[in-house]
Write a protein that holds these residues in place. Structure first.
Motif, PDB file in Angstrom:
ATOM      1  N   ASP A 323       1.245 -80.493  -4.656  1.00 43.07           N
ATOM      2  CA  ASP A 323       1.450 -81.934  -4.744  1.00 43.07           C
ATOM      3  C   ASP A 323       2.492 -82.403  -3.731  1.00 43.07           C
ATOM      4  O   ASP A 323       2.368 -83.485  -3.146  1.00 43.07           O
ATOM      5  N   LEU A 324       3.516 -81.588  -3.527  1.00 43.80           N
ATOM      6  CA  LEU A 324       4.550 -81.947  -2.562  1.00 43.80           C
ATOM      7  C   LEU A 324       3.979 -81.993  -1.145  1.00 43.80           C
ATOM      8  O   LEU A 324       4.307 -82.886  -0.352  1.00 43.80           O
ATOM      9  N   GLN A 325       3.127 -81.042  -0.831  1.00 42.74           N
ATOM     10  CA  GLN A 325       2.480 -81.034   0.482  1.00 42.74           C
ATOM     11  C   GLN A 325       1.543 -82.235   0.635  1.00 42.74           C
ATOM     12  O   GLN A 325       1.449 -82.834   1.714  1.00 42.74           O
ATOM     13  N   LYS A 326       0.880 -82.604  -0.450  1.00 47.04           N
ATOM     14  CA  LYS A 326       0.023 -83.777  -0.427  1.00 47.04           C
ATOM     15  C   LYS A 326       0.868 -85.038  -0.212  1.00 47.04           C
ATOM     16  O   LYS A 326       0.478 -85.952   0.533  1.00 47.04           O
ATOM     17  N   GLY A 327       2.044 -85.082  -0.846  1.00 44.57           N
ATOM     18  CA  GLY A 327       2.933 -86.217  -0.660  1.00 44.57           C
ATOM     19  C   GLY A 327       3.376 -86.352   0.789  1.00 44.57           C
ATOM     20  O   GLY A 327       3.476 -87.472   1.324  1.00 44.57           O
ATOM     21  N   LEU A 328       3.641 -85.228   1.444  1.00 40.34           N
ATOM     22  CA  LEU A 328       3.999 -85.251   2.861  1.00 40.34           C
ATOM     23  C   LEU A 328       2.868 -85.842   3.692  1.00 40.34           C
ATOM     24  O   LEU A 328       3.103 -86.680   4.580  1.00 40.34           O
ATOM     25  N   ALA A 329       1.638 -85.433   3.404  1.00 36.67           N
ATOM     26  CA  ALA A 329       0.484 -85.957   4.138  1.00 36.67           C
ATOM     27  C   ALA A 329       0.313 -87.454   3.903  1.00 36.67           C
ATOM     28  O   ALA A 329      -0.004 -88.202   4.838  1.00 36.67           O
ATOM     29  N   VAL A 330       0.543 -87.910   2.677  1.00 39.25           N
ATOM     30  CA  VAL A 330       0.380 -89.332   2.348  1.00 39.25           C
ATOM     31  C   VAL A 330       1.365 -90.187   3.139  1.00 39.25           C
ATOM     32  O   VAL A 330       1.004 -91.209   3.729  1.00 39.25           O
ATOM     33  N   VAL A 331       2.628 -89.763   3.178  1.00 38.57           N
ATOM     34  CA  VAL A 331       3.648 -90.548   3.881  1.00 38.57           C
ATOM     35  C   VAL A 331       3.417 -90.512   5.388  1.00 38.57           C
ATOM     36  O   VAL A 331       3.580 -91.523   6.084  1.00 38.57           O
ATOM     37  N   LEU A 332       3.038 -89.360   5.922  1.00 38.06           N
ATOM     38  CA  LEU A 332       2.744 -89.278   7.357  1.00 38.06           C
ATOM     39  C   LEU A 332       1.559 -90.166   7.717  1.00 38.06           C
ATOM     40  O   LEU A 332       1.542 -90.802   8.788  1.00 38.06           O
ATOM     41  N   ASP A 333       0.565 -90.224   6.831  1.00 37.45           N
ATOM     42  CA  ASP A 333      -0.580 -91.117   7.066  1.00 37.45           C
ATOM     43  C   ASP A 333      -0.136 -92.582   7.106  1.00 37.45           C
ATOM     44  O   ASP A 333      -0.641 -93.371   7.913  1.00 37.45           O
ATOM     45  N   MET A 334       0.793 -92.946   6.240  1.00 39.61           N
ATOM     46  CA  MET A 334       1.314 -94.322   6.265  1.00 39.61           C
ATOM     47  C   MET A 334       2.008 -94.611   7.591  1.00 39.61           C
ATOM     48  O   MET A 334       1.805 -95.672   8.209  1.00 39.61           O
ATOM     49  N   LEU A 335       2.798 -93.660   8.062  1.00 33.00           N
ATOM     50  CA  LEU A 335       3.560 -93.868   9.293  1.00 33.00           C
ATOM     51  C   LEU A 335       2.687 -93.784  10.545  1.00 33.00           C
ATOM     52  O   LEU A 335       3.149 -94.101  11.647  1.00 33.00           O
ATOM     53  N   ASP A 336       1.441 -93.373  10.384  1.00 31.16           N
ATOM     54  CA  ASP A 336       0.501 -93.437  11.509  1.00 31.16           C
ATOM     55  C   ASP A 336       0.186 -94.882  11.883  1.00 31.16           C
ATOM     56  O   ASP A 336      -0.311 -95.144  12.987  1.00 31.16           O
ATOM     57  N   TYR A 337       0.456 -95.800  10.974  1.00 35.87           N
ATOM     58  CA  TYR A 337       0.173 -97.222  11.195  1.00 35.87           C
ATOM     59  C   TYR A 337       1.464 -97.943  11.586  1.00 35.87           C
ATOM     60  O   TYR A 337       2.503 -97.782  10.946  1.00 35.87           O
ATOM     61  N   LEU A 344      12.239 -98.852   5.991  1.00 39.82           N
ATOM     62  CA  LEU A 344      13.246 -97.884   5.567  1.00 39.82           C
ATOM     63  C   LEU A 344      12.804 -97.080   4.353  1.00 39.82           C
ATOM     64  O   LEU A 344      13.063 -95.871   4.260  1.00 39.82           O
ATOM     65  N   ASP A 345      12.098 -97.719   3.411  1.00 35.02           N
ATOM     66  CA  ASP A 345      11.674 -97.026   2.187  1.00 35.02           C
ATOM     67  C   ASP A 345      10.728 -95.874   2.494  1.00 35.02           C
ATOM     68  O   ASP A 345      10.814 -94.795   1.885  1.00 35.02           O
ATOM     69  N   VAL A 346       9.822 -96.076   3.440  1.00 34.34           N
ATOM     70  CA  VAL A 346       8.861 -95.014   3.786  1.00 34.34           C
ATOM     71  C   VAL A 346       9.588 -93.834   4.433  1.00 34.34           C
ATOM     72  O   VAL A 346       9.326 -92.666   4.112  1.00 34.34           O
TER      73      VAL A 346
END
Length: 428
Positions: A323-337, A344-346
């Motif tokens: 789940d932690l690795q999935k969380g890393l992928a989710v946040v990186l996907d957000m920062l792709d935009y 700051l929150d992201v």
């Protein structure tokens, strides 16, 4: 209308005598180099006097509208609807009707002295000029009444449209009839809201008023229940229906409605449907597992959605490495935009996830794997010298979070994203 023909004639230009030119020489007209719009209608060999006058009248209307001479356009438009009486084969029939309706409404919209009565006259006249556009004109008329706060009047027009029947046209316009039914239900909901607010502001409970309010709910619910069986995007209708169901404590039914809307394969993919379901589950204290399941689907559809912050928060709280690795992928996907680039929150969420990942021995391999497809362009998006200068001056807190992460996420690239380097570079 024939009386207008002389008035609509283009002005005759007389050439001034020029003794230096021979009478046999014809002066050439200067052509404008500016691109001109094509005329609506052009003269034809079989054009009658009536059609010629109508064509010239339409040209004058068009000219007046282009120059915002609304009074002049209105005067010409008062004569042009005589084209509706034309039954010859030259007439374009429905095209004329649609054009007259649109032009008339546009003129009224801009005319300083237009009134609701003028709009009503135009809409009623166009409703009875033919049957093919009857339902859509009724719907447009109701929208106009809604904009002016005449809810009961709008509902009356939609009720008349809902009961409209005209031979085979009724079957052809079945989809439009469903749309009329949906908006009539939405009006029932609006009136229900007004009565609900009035009862809240009242110091005593009126049984008769409560019953009337419940009647509007039943009318809206019956129609909305049928409408929502049809595949489509029904966002405002769904929200209205769910609000009424929640008010009467029918939470299970509201949950089923939202689940069907979000996950029924016959409906088009709609991120809003998942958002509405998530918000409903949040309001009623659903389990974390249900919330995460909903956000997981939303993440697949819209990885940049703001609710991905909630999703990454749930994943961060989990004790499972996966789940932690999935969380890393989710946040990186957000920062792709780019829309999240300075949020700051992201970035704080990304830092928290990496800090927790560092408790395991293979954390560098995990980060490298997630960044492998990004290493060619991610640094140029987030860690440029220009962004470092801008963040240092305008967003120092963001700079404080991002600077350490730049070395972790892009270890193989020499970066200038550092407050010290930027200041040192400016001094030198």
């Amino acid at each position: 209308m024939d009386d207008l023909e002389n008035e609509l004639q283009p002005p005759v230009e007389f050439n001034e005598p020029n003794d230096s030119l021979d009478d046999t020489v014809t002066p050439q007209k200067k052509r404008s180099r500016l691109p001109l719009a094509e005329p609506f209608f052009v003269a034809t060999p079989k054009e009658t006097g009536f059609h010629r006058t109508a064509r010239l009248c339409l040209e004058r209307i068009r000219e007046a509208m282009l120059h915002h001479r609304w009074q002049e356009a209105a005067e010409y438009m008062a004569c042009y609807p005589q084209m509706l009486q034309d039954t010859s084969v030259v007439s374009l029939g429905l095209d004329y009707k649609e054009m007259i309706r649109r032009i008339s409404i546009e003129i009224l919209h801009h005319h300083p002295k237009s009134s609701m009565e003028d709009y009503n006259i135009i809409y009623e006249r166009m409703k009875h000029s033919g049957v093919k556009q009857y339902l859509m004109i009724c719907l447009e008329h109701s929208f106009h009444l809604l904009l002016h706060g005449q809810f009961e009047n709008a509902k009356r027009h939609l009720s008349a449209a809902q009961s409209w029947r005209y031979g085979k046209e009724s079957a052809r316009q079945q989809q439009k009839a469903k749309l009329i039914q949906a908006y009539r239900s939405l009006l029932d909901y609006i009136i229900w809201c007004d009565k609900k607010n009035a009862s809240r502001n009242s110091t005593f409970t009126d049984p008769e008023s409560s019953q009337e309010m419940h009647n509007y709910f039943r009318q809206a619910a019956v129609n909305l229940k049928e409408i929502l069986k049809l595949p489509g995007v029904w966002d405002p209708f769904i929200l209205s229906y769910v609000e009424m169901l929640e008010f009467y404590d029918a939470k299970e039914k509201a949950n089923n409605v939202l689940n069907n809307y979000a996950y029924d394969s016959s409906f088009p993919p709609n991120p809003n449907a998942l958002v509405y379901l998530y918000q409903f589950l949040q309001r009623h204290g659903a389990s974390k597992r249900k919330l995460m399941k909903n956000l997981k689907v939303l993440c697949h559809l819209v990885p940049s959605h703001e609710l991905m912050l909630d999703y990454s928060s749930f994943l961060l709280e989990s004790e499972e490495t996966r789940d932690l690795q999935k969380g890393l992928a989710v946040v990186l996907d957000m920062l792709d935009y780019a829309c999240w680039r300075t949020n700051l929150d992201v970035w704080k969420r990304l830092k928290d996830i990496i800090d927790k990942l560092q408790l395991s021995e293979d954390w560098k391999d995990v980060v490298a794997e997630k960044m492998a497809a990004r290493k060619e362009w991610w640094a140029a998006l987030h860690f440029t010298r220009f962004l470092a200068t801008e963040d240092a001056l305008q967003r120092p807190q963001l700079m404080k979070v991002k600077a350490p992460l730049s070395k972790i996420l892009c270890p193989e690239i020499t970066l200038t994203y550092s407050a010290g380097q930027i200041i040192g570079g400016e001094k030198s």
